[in-house]
Design an enzyme around this catalytic site. Structure first.
Site, PDB file in Angstrom:
ATOM      1  N   ALA A   9     -15.495  84.265  -2.065  1.00 31.76           N
ATOM      2  CA  ALA A   9     -15.390  84.726  -3.444  1.00 31.76           C
ATOM      3  C   ALA A   9     -13.923  84.887  -3.826  1.00 31.76           C
ATOM      4  O   ALA A   9     -13.597  85.479  -4.848  1.00 31.76           O
ATOM      5  CB  ALA A   9     -16.131  86.053  -3.626  1.00 31.76           C
ATOM      6  N   HIS A  12      -8.493  82.230  -5.395  1.00 31.69           N
ATOM      7  CA  HIS A  12      -7.379  81.377  -4.981  1.00 31.69           C
ATOM      8  C   HIS A  12      -7.876  80.246  -4.074  1.00 31.69           C
ATOM      9  O   HIS A  12      -7.499  79.095  -4.239  1.00 31.69           O
ATOM     10  CB  HIS A  12      -6.324  82.202  -4.232  1.00 31.69           C
ATOM     11  CG  HIS A  12      -5.587  83.184  -5.085  1.00 31.69           C
ATOM     12  ND1 HIS A  12      -4.731  82.796  -6.091  1.00 31.69           N
ATOM     13  CD2 HIS A  12      -5.585  84.536  -5.080  1.00 31.69           C
ATOM     14  CE1 HIS A  12      -4.221  83.870  -6.675  1.00 31.69           C
ATOM     15  NE2 HIS A  12      -4.728  84.935  -6.070  1.00 31.69           N
ATOM     16  N   ASP A  70     -11.873  80.148   8.048  1.00 31.08           N
ATOM     17  CA  ASP A  70     -11.156  81.336   8.493  1.00 31.08           C
ATOM     18  C   ASP A  70      -9.761  80.866   8.836  1.00 31.08           C
ATOM     19  O   ASP A  70      -9.598  79.896   9.588  1.00 31.08           O
ATOM     20  CB  ASP A  70     -11.831  81.995   9.698  1.00 31.08           C
ATOM     21  CG  ASP A  70     -11.285  83.402   9.929  1.00 31.08           C
ATOM     22  OD1 ASP A  70     -11.328  84.205   8.985  1.00 31.08           O
ATOM     23  OD2 ASP A  70     -10.819  83.691  11.042  1.00 31.08           O
ATOM     24  N   SER A  71      -8.797  81.499   8.244  1.00 26.67           N
ATOM     25  CA  SER A  71      -7.433  81.027   8.415  1.00 26.67           C
ATOM     26  C   SER A  71      -6.492  82.196   8.620  1.00 26.67           C
ATOM     27  O   SER A  71      -6.819  83.346   8.300  1.00 26.67           O
ATOM     28  CB  SER A  71      -6.996  80.194   7.204  1.00 26.67           C
ATOM     29  OG  SER A  71      -7.152  80.938   6.012  1.00 26.67           O
ATOM     30  N   GLY A 149      -1.117  85.323   0.036  1.00 27.28           N
ATOM     31  CA  GLY A 149      -0.986  85.690   1.433  1.00 27.28           C
ATOM     32  C   GLY A 149       0.462  85.655   1.902  1.00 27.28           C
ATOM     33  O   GLY A 149       1.362  86.182   1.247  1.00 27.28           O
ATOM     34  N   TYR A 150       0.686  84.987   3.028  1.00 26.53           N
ATOM     35  CA  TYR A 150       2.013  84.937   3.639  1.00 26.53           C
ATOM     36  C   TYR A 150       2.843  83.753   3.138  1.00 26.53           C
ATOM     37  O   TYR A 150       3.918  83.476   3.683  1.00 26.53           O
ATOM     38  CB  TYR A 150       1.875  84.847   5.165  1.00 26.53           C
ATOM     39  CG  TYR A 150       1.162  86.012   5.790  1.00 26.53           C
ATOM     40  CD1 TYR A 150       1.851  87.156   6.187  1.00 26.53           C
ATOM     41  CD2 TYR A 150      -0.226  85.988   5.980  1.00 26.53           C
ATOM     42  CE1 TYR A 150       1.189  88.232   6.764  1.00 26.53           C
ATOM     43  CE2 TYR A 150      -0.893  87.056   6.549  1.00 26.53           C
ATOM     44  CZ  TYR A 150      -0.182  88.176   6.937  1.00 26.53           C
ATOM     45  OH  TYR A 150      -0.840  89.254   7.491  1.00 26.53           O
ATOM     46  N   LYS A 171       1.756  71.671  -1.705  1.00 24.30           N
ATOM     47  CA  LYS A 171       1.156  72.527  -0.683  1.00 24.30           C
ATOM     48  C   LYS A 171      -0.255  72.055  -0.357  1.00 24.30           C
ATOM     49  O   LYS A 171      -0.656  72.008   0.816  1.00 24.30           O
ATOM     50  CB  LYS A 171       1.121  73.982  -1.145  1.00 24.30           C
ATOM     51  CG  LYS A 171       0.473  74.901  -0.110  1.00 24.30           C
ATOM     52  CD  LYS A 171       0.084  76.249  -0.683  1.00 24.30           C
ATOM     53  CE  LYS A 171      -0.810  76.983   0.311  1.00 24.30           C
ATOM     54  NZ  LYS A 171      -1.329  78.249  -0.201  1.00 24.30           N
ATOM     55  N   HIS A 176      -2.423  73.718   6.175  1.00 26.99           N
ATOM     56  CA  HIS A 176      -3.423  73.840   7.235  1.00 26.99           C
ATOM     57  C   HIS A 176      -4.829  73.704   6.673  1.00 26.99           C
ATOM     58  O   HIS A 176      -5.698  73.080   7.264  1.00 26.99           O
ATOM     59  CB  HIS A 176      -3.266  75.191   7.941  1.00 26.99           C
ATOM     60  CG  HIS A 176      -3.264  76.369   7.018  1.00 26.99           C
ATOM     61  ND1 HIS A 176      -2.394  76.492   5.942  1.00 26.99           N
ATOM     62  CD2 HIS A 176      -4.027  77.492   6.978  1.00 26.99           C
ATOM     63  CE1 HIS A 176      -2.622  77.616   5.302  1.00 26.99           C
ATOM     64  NE2 HIS A 176      -3.611  78.241   5.904  1.00 26.99           N
TER      65      HIS A 176
END
Length: 201
Positions: A9, A12, A70-71, A149-150, A171, A176
Protein backbone atom coordinates in the site's frame (compact mmCIF):
# COMPACT_ATOMS: atom_id res chain seq x y z
CA UNK A 1 -3.44 -9.67 -20.37
CA UNK A 2 -1.90 -10.97 -17.13
CA UNK A 3 -3.48 -9.61 -13.96
CA UNK A 4 -1.51 -9.39 -10.73
CA UNK A 5 -1.64 -7.56 -7.38
CA UNK A 6 1.35 -5.83 -5.84
CA UNK A 7 1.28 -6.63 -2.13
CA UNK A 8 1.94 -3.09 -0.98
CA UNK A 9 0.00 0.00 0.00
CA UNK A 10 3.12 2.16 -0.35
CA UNK A 11 2.21 4.69 -3.02
CA UNK A 12 5.89 5.32 -3.84
CA UNK A 13 6.45 1.64 -4.60
CA UNK A 14 3.22 1.38 -6.60
CA UNK A 15 4.32 4.35 -8.69
CA UNK A 16 7.71 2.71 -9.34
CA UNK A 17 6.00 -0.54 -10.31
CA UNK A 18 3.68 1.23 -12.74
CA UNK A 19 6.63 2.96 -14.40
CA UNK A 20 8.52 -0.33 -14.61
CA UNK A 21 5.48 -1.98 -16.21
CA UNK A 22 5.04 0.58 -18.98
CA UNK A 23 4.76 -1.29 -22.26
CA UNK A 24 4.23 -4.66 -20.56
CA UNK A 25 1.15 -6.80 -21.08
CA UNK A 26 0.37 -6.90 -17.36
CA UNK A 27 -2.45 -5.16 -15.48
CA UNK A 28 -1.29 -4.05 -12.04
CA UNK A 29 -3.38 -3.62 -8.92
CA UNK A 30 -2.16 -3.00 -5.38
CA UNK A 31 -3.43 -3.23 -1.82
CA UNK A 32 -4.65 0.34 -2.29
CA UNK A 33 -7.36 -1.32 -4.42
CA UNK A 34 -8.18 -3.81 -1.65
CA UNK A 35 -8.92 -1.81 1.52
CA UNK A 36 -9.04 -3.69 4.77
CA UNK A 37 -5.98 -5.86 4.19
CA UNK A 38 -5.01 -6.84 7.75
CA UNK A 39 -1.27 -6.74 7.22
CA UNK A 40 1.27 -9.41 8.11
CA UNK A 41 4.16 -9.83 10.50
CA UNK A 42 7.41 -9.76 8.54
CA UNK A 43 9.23 -12.29 10.68
CA UNK A 44 11.36 -13.90 7.98
CA UNK A 45 15.13 -14.13 8.30
CA UNK A 46 15.86 -12.90 4.78
CA UNK A 47 14.48 -10.56 2.13
CA UNK A 48 13.18 -13.56 0.15
CA UNK A 49 11.38 -15.04 3.17
CA UNK A 50 9.69 -11.72 3.97
CA UNK A 51 8.68 -11.21 0.34
CA UNK A 52 7.11 -14.67 0.33
CA UNK A 53 5.17 -13.99 3.53
CA UNK A 54 3.69 -10.80 2.09
CA UNK A 55 2.94 -12.24 -1.35
CA UNK A 56 1.16 -15.25 0.13
CA UNK A 57 -0.95 -13.11 2.46
CA UNK A 58 -1.99 -10.79 -0.36
CA UNK A 59 -2.76 -13.69 -2.68
CA UNK A 60 -5.07 -15.25 -0.09
CA UNK A 61 -6.76 -11.96 0.81
CA UNK A 62 -7.28 -10.71 -2.75
CA UNK A 63 -7.88 -14.18 -4.22
CA UNK A 64 -5.77 -13.36 -7.28
CA UNK A 65 -2.09 -13.82 -8.21
CA UNK A 66 0.08 -11.49 -6.14
CA UNK A 67 3.68 -10.48 -5.79
CA UNK A 68 5.54 -8.73 -3.00
CA UNK A 69 8.96 -7.27 -2.58
CA UNK A 70 11.13 -6.92 0.46
CA UNK A 71 14.02 -4.59 0.06
CA UNK A 72 16.63 -2.85 2.12
CA UNK A 73 20.09 -1.46 2.50
CA UNK A 74 23.08 -3.54 3.56
CA UNK A 75 26.16 -1.62 4.71
CA UNK A 76 29.49 -3.45 4.89
CA UNK A 77 30.92 -1.45 7.80
CA UNK A 78 27.77 -2.16 9.84
CA UNK A 79 27.92 -5.91 9.26
CA UNK A 80 25.02 -5.74 6.82
CA UNK A 81 22.77 -3.50 8.88
CA UNK A 82 20.10 -2.24 8.58
CA UNK A 83 19.33 -5.13 6.21
CA UNK A 84 15.87 -6.66 6.61
CA UNK A 85 15.16 -4.07 9.30
CA UNK A 86 15.74 -1.13 6.94
CA UNK A 87 12.13 0.11 7.13
CA UNK A 88 12.07 -0.39 10.91
CA UNK A 89 15.43 1.22 11.71
CA UNK A 90 13.66 4.35 12.95
CA UNK A 91 10.12 5.80 12.70
CA UNK A 92 10.64 8.04 9.63
CA UNK A 93 12.87 8.22 6.57
CA UNK A 94 14.63 11.28 7.99
CA UNK A 95 15.29 9.54 11.30
CA UNK A 96 16.45 6.36 9.57
CA UNK A 97 18.98 8.32 7.53
CA UNK A 98 20.13 10.21 10.63
CA UNK A 99 20.69 6.97 12.53
CA UNK A 100 22.56 5.43 9.62
CA UNK A 101 24.88 8.41 9.20
CA UNK A 102 25.48 8.57 12.95
CA UNK A 103 26.55 4.91 12.96
CA UNK A 104 28.78 5.54 9.93
CA UNK A 105 30.78 8.33 11.63
CA UNK A 106 34.48 7.62 11.37
CA UNK A 107 34.00 4.71 8.96
CA UNK A 108 36.34 4.70 5.97
CA UNK A 109 34.55 1.77 4.33
CA UNK A 110 31.40 3.32 2.85
CA UNK A 111 30.49 0.35 0.64
CA UNK A 112 26.84 -0.73 0.59
CA UNK A 113 24.24 -2.36 -1.57
CA UNK A 114 20.50 -2.10 -2.01
CA UNK A 115 18.80 -5.51 -2.24
CA UNK A 116 15.31 -6.33 -3.47
CA UNK A 117 13.64 -9.75 -3.34
CA UNK A 118 10.36 -10.37 -5.16
CA UNK A 119 8.11 -13.38 -4.56
CA UNK A 120 5.10 -14.42 -6.65
CA UNK A 121 2.16 -16.31 -5.12
CA UNK A 122 -0.74 -18.00 -6.89
CA UNK A 123 -3.61 -20.00 -5.36
CA UNK A 124 -2.12 -20.00 -1.90
CA UNK A 125 1.38 -21.01 -2.95
CA UNK A 126 4.63 -19.10 -3.47
CA UNK A 127 5.74 -20.33 -6.86
CA UNK A 128 8.91 -18.33 -7.55
CA UNK A 129 11.28 -15.75 -6.03
CA UNK A 130 13.83 -13.39 -7.55
CA UNK A 131 16.54 -11.10 -6.18
CA UNK A 132 18.18 -7.97 -7.57
CA UNK A 133 20.85 -5.66 -6.22
CA UNK A 134 22.78 -2.50 -6.93
CA UNK A 135 26.09 -1.66 -5.29
CA UNK A 136 27.36 1.73 -4.28
CA UNK A 137 28.56 3.90 -1.41
CA UNK A 138 27.04 5.82 1.49
CA UNK A 139 27.69 9.56 1.16
CA UNK A 140 28.46 11.82 4.12
CA UNK A 141 25.22 13.82 4.02
CA UNK A 142 21.82 13.54 2.28
CA UNK A 143 21.68 14.87 -1.26
CA UNK A 144 18.54 15.30 -3.34
CA UNK A 145 14.80 15.28 -2.75
CA UNK A 146 13.71 12.50 -5.11
CA UNK A 147 12.93 8.92 -4.21
CA UNK A 148 12.31 7.73 -0.67
CA UNK A 149 13.93 5.79 2.14
CA UNK A 150 17.73 5.87 2.06
CA UNK A 151 17.88 7.21 -1.52
CA UNK A 152 19.47 10.59 -0.59
CA UNK A 153 22.54 8.91 0.97
CA UNK A 154 23.15 6.09 -1.54
CA UNK A 155 25.33 6.77 -4.57
CA UNK A 156 25.34 3.85 -7.03
CA UNK A 157 28.60 2.75 -8.62
CA UNK A 158 29.35 4.53 -11.89
CA UNK A 159 27.28 7.62 -11.10
CA UNK A 160 28.04 10.93 -9.38
CA UNK A 161 24.47 11.40 -8.15
CA UNK A 162 22.66 9.77 -5.25
CA UNK A 163 19.35 8.08 -5.87
CA UNK A 164 17.82 11.16 -4.25
CA UNK A 165 19.34 13.38 -6.95
CA UNK A 166 18.60 11.15 -9.91
CA UNK A 167 15.72 11.58 -12.30
CA UNK A 168 13.14 8.88 -11.51
CA UNK A 169 13.45 7.50 -15.04
CA UNK A 170 17.15 6.76 -14.53
CA UNK A 171 16.73 5.29 -11.06
CA UNK A 172 13.90 3.07 -12.31
CA UNK A 173 16.21 1.64 -14.98
CA UNK A 174 19.14 0.73 -12.72
CA UNK A 175 17.76 0.17 -9.22
CA UNK A 176 17.73 -3.05 -7.22
CA UNK A 177 13.95 -3.08 -7.54
CA UNK A 178 14.18 -2.67 -11.31
CA UNK A 179 16.66 -5.55 -11.54
CA UNK A 180 14.47 -7.90 -9.49
CA UNK A 181 11.28 -6.70 -11.14
CA UNK A 182 12.65 -7.36 -14.62
CA UNK A 183 13.32 -10.99 -13.70
CA UNK A 184 9.88 -11.33 -12.12
CA UNK A 185 8.01 -9.82 -15.06
CA UNK A 186 9.91 -11.97 -17.54
CA UNK A 187 8.69 -14.96 -15.56
CA UNK A 188 5.11 -13.63 -15.48
CA UNK A 189 5.05 -12.97 -19.22
CA UNK A 190 6.70 -16.30 -20.10
CA UNK A 191 4.76 -18.47 -17.68
CA UNK A 192 1.39 -16.80 -17.10
CA UNK A 193 -0.30 -18.58 -20.00
CA UNK A 194 0.83 -21.90 -18.52
CA UNK A 195 -0.25 -20.78 -15.07
CA UNK A 196 -3.63 -19.75 -16.45
CA UNK A 197 -4.28 -23.35 -17.45
CA UNK A 198 -2.67 -24.92 -14.39
CA UNK A 199 -4.35 -22.74 -11.78
CA UNK A 200 -7.51 -21.79 -13.74
CA UNK A 201 -6.86 -18.06 -13.28
Amino acid sequence: MAYIVAATANAHKVDEYRKLLEGQNVELKSLLDYPGFPGVEENGRSFIENAGIKALAACKYCDVPAFADDSGLEVEALDGRPGIYSARYAPTDKERIARLLDEMKGQTNRRARFVCAIAIAINGEVIESFEGEIKGTIVDAPRGESGFGYDPVFQPDGYDQTFGEMAPELKNRISHRANAFKLAMEFVEDEMSVLDDEFDL
